[in-house]
Scaffold this motif. Structure first.
Motif, short mmCIF file in Angstrom:
data_model
loop_
_atom_site.label_atom_id
_atom_site.label_comp_id
_atom_site.label_asym_id
_atom_site.label_seq_id
_atom_site.Cartn_x
_atom_site.Cartn_y
_atom_site.Cartn_z
N TRP A 52 0.84 -1.20 0.00
CA TRP A 52 0.00 0.00 0.00
C TRP A 52 0.87 1.26 0.00
N SER A 55 2.75 1.81 -3.28
CA SER A 55 1.81 2.30 -4.30
C SER A 55 1.55 3.79 -4.12
N ASP A 74 3.54 5.15 -15.28
CA ASP A 74 2.47 5.04 -14.30
C ASP A 74 2.85 4.01 -13.24
N SER A 77 -0.26 -1.38 -10.36
CA SER A 77 -1.33 -1.59 -9.38
C SER A 77 -0.80 -2.44 -8.22
N GLU A 78 -1.52 -2.41 -7.12
CA GLU A 78 -1.14 -3.26 -5.98
C GLU A 78 -1.18 -4.72 -6.40
N ASP A 79 -2.16 -5.10 -7.23
CA ASP A 79 -2.23 -6.48 -7.73
C ASP A 79 -1.00 -6.85 -8.53
N ASP A 80 -0.53 -5.93 -9.39
CA ASP A 80 0.68 -6.21 -10.16
C ASP A 80 1.87 -6.44 -9.23
#
Length: 122
Positions: A52, A55, A74, A77-80
């Motif tokens: 978190w 990010s 960019d 994402s946290e998922d990435d």
């Protein structure tokens, strides 16, 4: 404001510990609460906090870079990030977050020579 560039998810990214980041961390963890989450006592809590926070630092870095004409992709994402790293990377990820926070907290003092005398800006 100081920013740092680190290689994350395959690209160089700007990380920025802005006032907005500081505010978000305090809102989520309370004053000083982030240290407890990053201690590593609860691996899932630590992992969530680190991902978190990175990010957030990368999103702030992207905003800073865009405003200042710097090249920066960019933020992933946290998922990435969860898919690109393993538990064996957790210490390194924590180090990245700590580097950004430490850099943002440092004060820079410039020395300037005037008439042969050195003065410091504070």
């Amino acid at each position: 404001m100081k920013v740092i560039t680190r290689h994350i998810c395959g690209e160089d990214r700007v990380l920025c510990y802005s006032l907005r980041v500081s505010k978000a961390i305090t809102e989520r963890f309370g004053a000083g609460g982030i240290r407890e989450s990053l201690k590593g006592d609860n691996p899932v809590e630590t992992l969530d906090a680190v991902i978190w926070m990175l990010s957030l630092l990368m999103a702030a870095g992207k905003k800073y870079a865009d405003k200042n004409g710097m090249k920066c992709p960019d933020a992933p994402s946290e998922d990435d990030m969860l898919d690109d790293y393993g538990l064996d990377d957790l210490a390194d990820l924590m180090g990245l977050a700590n580097d950004a926070m430490a850099s943002g907290a440092q004060q820079e003092v410039e020395a300037e020579s005037k008439n042969g005398k050195t003065t410091q800006d504070r």
